[in-house]
Design a protein around this motif. Structure first.
Motif, PDB file in Angstrom:
ATOM      1  N   ARG A 265       0.882  -1.113   0.085  1.00 26.66           N
ATOM      2  CA  ARG A 265       0.015   0.058  -0.237  1.00 26.66           C
ATOM      3  C   ARG A 265       0.953   1.287   0.000  1.00 26.66           C
ATOM      4  N   ASP A 266       1.973   1.283   0.753  1.00 22.98           N
ATOM      5  CA  ASP A 266       2.777   2.380   0.706  1.00 22.98           C
ATOM      6  C   ASP A 266       3.436   2.713  -0.626  1.00 22.98           C
ATOM      7  N   SER A 267       3.852   1.536  -1.325  1.00 20.45           N
ATOM      8  CA  SER A 267       4.318   1.622  -2.566  1.00 20.45           C
ATOM      9  C   SER A 267       3.327   2.334  -3.450  1.00 20.45           C
ATOM     10  N   ALA A 341       5.402  -3.173  -5.550  1.00 20.00           N
ATOM     11  CA  ALA A 341       6.467  -2.473  -5.196  1.00 20.00           C
ATOM     12  C   ALA A 341       7.416  -2.034  -6.415  1.00 20.00           C
ATOM     13  N   ARG A 342       7.912  -3.196  -6.948  1.00 22.32           N
ATOM     14  CA  ARG A 342       8.527  -2.803  -8.414  1.00 22.32           C
ATOM     15  C   ARG A 342       7.967  -2.307  -9.513  1.00 22.32           C
ATOM     16  N   GLU A 343       6.525  -2.463  -9.503  1.00 22.26           N
ATOM     17  CA  GLU A 343       5.680  -1.653 -10.488  1.00 22.26           C
ATOM     18  C   GLU A 343       5.572  -0.414 -10.181  1.00 22.26           C
ATOM     19  N   ALA A 344       5.314   0.178  -8.847  1.00 23.84           N
ATOM     20  CA  ALA A 344       5.460   1.440  -8.331  1.00 23.84           C
ATOM     21  C   ALA A 344       6.631   2.236  -8.662  1.00 23.84           C
ATOM     22  N   ARG A 345       7.729   1.430  -8.738  1.00 24.11           N
ATOM     23  CA  ARG A 345       9.139   2.394  -9.082  1.00 24.11           C
ATOM     24  C   ARG A 345       9.145   2.533 -10.415  1.00 24.11           C
ATOM     25  N   THR A 346       8.502   1.800 -11.439  1.00 25.27           N
ATOM     26  CA  THR A 346       8.576   1.969 -12.602  1.00 25.27           C
ATOM     27  C   THR A 346       7.855   3.643 -12.828  1.00 25.27           C
ATOM     28  N   ILE A 347       6.916   3.768 -12.223  1.00 28.13           N
ATOM     29  CA  ILE A 347       6.170   5.052 -12.365  1.00 28.13           C
ATOM     30  C   ILE A 347       7.067   6.317 -11.836  1.00 28.13           C
ATOM     31  N   LEU A 348       7.802   5.975 -10.972  1.00 23.84           N
ATOM     32  CA  LEU A 348       8.831   6.979 -10.334  1.00 23.84           C
ATOM     33  C   LEU A 348      10.055   7.023 -11.050  1.00 23.84           C
ATOM     34  N   GLY A 349      10.238   6.457 -12.223  1.00 18.46           N
ATOM     35  CA  GLY A 349      11.205   6.471 -12.851  1.00 18.46           C
ATOM     36  C   GLY A 349      12.661   6.462 -12.313  1.00 18.46           C
ATOM     37  N   ASP A 356      14.577   8.760  -1.446  1.00 23.03           N
ATOM     38  CA  ASP A 356      13.812   9.767  -1.240  1.00 23.03           C
ATOM     39  C   ASP A 356      12.077   9.231  -1.615  1.00 23.03           C
ATOM     40  N   TYR A 357      12.040   7.929  -2.126  1.00 21.58           N
ATOM     41  CA  TYR A 357      11.002   7.304  -2.166  1.00 21.58           C
ATOM     42  C   TYR A 357      11.060   5.806  -1.924  1.00 21.58           C
ATOM     43  N   LEU A 360      11.269   1.037  -3.992  1.00 20.92           N
ATOM     44  CA  LEU A 360      12.355   0.071  -4.226  1.00 20.92           C
ATOM     45  C   LEU A 360      12.917  -0.475  -2.821  1.00 20.92           C
ATOM     46  N   ARG A 361      13.016   0.516  -1.997  1.00 21.36           N
ATOM     47  CA  ARG A 361      13.434  -0.267  -0.507  1.00 21.36           C
ATOM     48  C   ARG A 361      12.160  -1.368  -0.115  1.00 21.36           C
ATOM     49  N   HIS A 362      10.988  -0.875  -0.286  1.00 21.77           N
ATOM     50  CA  HIS A 362      10.235  -1.999  -0.084  1.00 21.77           C
ATOM     51  C   HIS A 362      10.333  -3.376  -0.659  1.00 21.77           C
ATOM     52  N   ALA A 363      10.621  -3.100  -2.270  1.00 16.12           N
ATOM     53  CA  ALA A 363      10.934  -4.372  -2.996  1.00 16.12           C
ATOM     54  C   ALA A 363      11.969  -5.004  -2.422  1.00 16.12           C
ATOM     55  N   ASN A 364      13.369  -4.334  -1.959  1.00 17.33           N
ATOM     56  CA  ASN A 364      14.338  -5.005  -1.643  1.00 17.33           C
ATOM     57  C   ASN A 364      14.169  -5.738  -0.319  1.00 17.33           C
ATOM     58  N   ASN A 365      13.374  -4.931   0.659  1.00 19.71           N
ATOM     59  CA  ASN A 365      13.017  -5.785   2.041  1.00 19.71           C
ATOM     60  C   ASN A 365      12.009  -6.966   1.800  1.00 19.71           C
ATOM     61  N   LEU A 366      11.263  -6.868   0.846  1.00 14.47           N
ATOM     62  CA  LEU A 366      10.391  -7.965   0.680  1.00 14.47           C
ATOM     63  C   LEU A 366      10.926  -9.248   0.044  1.00 14.47           C
ATOM     64  N   GLU A 367      12.257  -8.993  -0.596  1.00 14.70           N
ATOM     65  CA  GLU A 367      13.047 -10.130  -1.043  1.00 14.70           C
ATOM     66  C   GLU A 367      13.350 -10.958   0.295  1.00 14.70           C
TER      67      GLU A 367
END
Length: 394
Positions: A265-267, A341-349, A356-357, A360-367
């Motif tokens: 949700r945060d992503s 989380a990964r898809e959200a990162r693509t919107i952020l470019g 700052d966002y 990607l931190r969430h995606a790394n943690n979720l691994e």
């Protein structure tokens, strides 16, 4: 969080399924995360620091051993614990992991399998965040297969124990005041037993695993036990066999099903806010069909995953939750949260690869979340065995 953001994160009005008390507790944890975790998490993550000072704060917040009764524990419902896990992991998986290791693993082991004296000694101070616990099950060569553990405890003539072996990926071990250690015993009644090992016990060494690409605001360690002398009072008297540690793992897995949806949700919310303000080719990113499709697909899985978590919580509170149901929630929700989380990162470019966002931190943690408390493969096989009646683990 504004009402508009709440609505865009809860199109199905799932909040209407929660009681006023559940909503109040959820909002209390959400406020804490906004005020204490979010302003600091980028620095903690970058510096690879777990903020030890928040332990008593989380104790005061009432989230340590949250689902346990008595001994100074909050005694809240499974749904309330799940909501807390979701809000804390919206801040960072490492913070929710601390609460999980402390409460769902270490405190649950003592509460469920310990003696009265052990409960009185440890649980009140652990619930307050004054003492930190860890749960030492995984070994360097026995991750998904704890039945292959080689750490052993030999009983001595005076009723004590000598502990030898090694554990790996043990959360909080280097700062723990007490370790819950699982070992294979020898003697007349061999089997898997649990032991409480206080900090500073000679022969115990805990070394943080560094550097890490995931869970940087958390601590995981290698632990060795070299002829560690323990008294008779160290053993958890009611714990015998793998059923004991697995009962604790199921508590943690349940919380993960909720927590992963917090990270997702945060992503999503970070991507939604960015898409509304970032201009490309003269219009907001949110005005493009491809971006809207990404946002919609994220929301679909968040709403479905949250419904799964809530249903698991209601089952748990009614005493009807089964292990395969927990596996379904853990497997599905973490897997979908990583995709979100990964898809959200693509919107952020390109901005999305900075701290700052959050996505990607969430995606790394979720691994890490995807790996611990049972990998995707383990939970797939648990469900496969339930469906077919055939054990395919070996």
């Amino acid at each position: 969080m504004s009402d508009s953001m709440t609505n865009t994160s809860d199109v199905l009005a799932l909040d209407s399924l929660l009681t006023p008390d559940e909503l109040a507790l959820r909002d209390k944890i959400r406020d804490y995360t906004a005020q204490r975790i979010r302003p600091n998490i980028a620095r903690w993550y970058e510096d690879a620091v777990f903020p030890r000072e928040i332990a008593p704060e989380l104790g005061e917040l009432g989230v340590l051993g949250m689902h346990l009764e008595g001994y100074g524990c909050p005694g809240r419902t499974a749904v309330e614990y799940g909501l807390a896990a979701m809000e804390l992991e919206a801040g960072d998986s490492g913070i929710r992991t601390f609460v999980s290791v402390q409460g769902s693993l270490a405190m649950t082991a003592i509460h469920k399998w310990g003696s009265e004296a052990q409960k009185q000694q440890y649980l009140p101070r652990m619930a307050a965040g004054e003492l930190i616990g860890c749960f030492a099950l995984t070994e360097p060569t026995a991750g998904s297969d704890p039945s292959s553990m080689v750490t052993c405890a030999r009983e001595t003539d005076d009723g004590g124990w000598v502990l030898d072996g090694a554990k790996r990926w043990i959360g909080l071990a280097s700062i723990a005041d007490v370790m819950v250690v699982w070992a294979r015993t020898t003697g007349e009644n061999p089997g898997i037993r649990g032991f409480l090992v206080p900090a500073g016990t000679p022969g115990v060494a805990a070394t943080p695993i560094e550097p890490k690409l995931s869970m940087r605001a958390s601590i995981q360690c290698d632990v060795t036990f070299d002829a560690v002398q323990l008294g008779p009072e160290a053993i958890l008297p009611a714990a015998a066999g793998l059923r004991a540690p697995f009962s604790c793992l199921n508590e943690a897995r349940y919380g993960i099903a909720w927590g992963a949806m917090g990270a997702a949700r945060d992503s999503y919310e970070a991507a939604l806010e960015y898409a509304g303000s970032r201009l490309q080719f003269g219009r907001p990113l949110a005005g493009y069909q491809l971006t809207q499709e990404k946002l919609v697909n994220m929301l679909l899985e968040i709403q479905k995953g949250t419904m799964v978590a809530l249903h698991l919580g209601r089952l748990k509170d009614s005493g009807r939750l089964e292990p395969q149901q927990i596996s379904l929630g853990k497997l599905n929700n973490v897997r979908e949260a990583i995709k979100i989380a990964r898809e959200a990162r693509t919107i952020l470019g390109g901005n999305g690869v900075t701290l700052d966002y959050s996505p990607l931190r969430h995606a790394n943690n979720l691994e890490s979340v995807r790996t611990y408390e049972g990998t995707d493969e383990v939970h797939t096989l648990i469900l496969g065995q339930h469906l077919t009646g055939i054990n395919a683990f070996r």
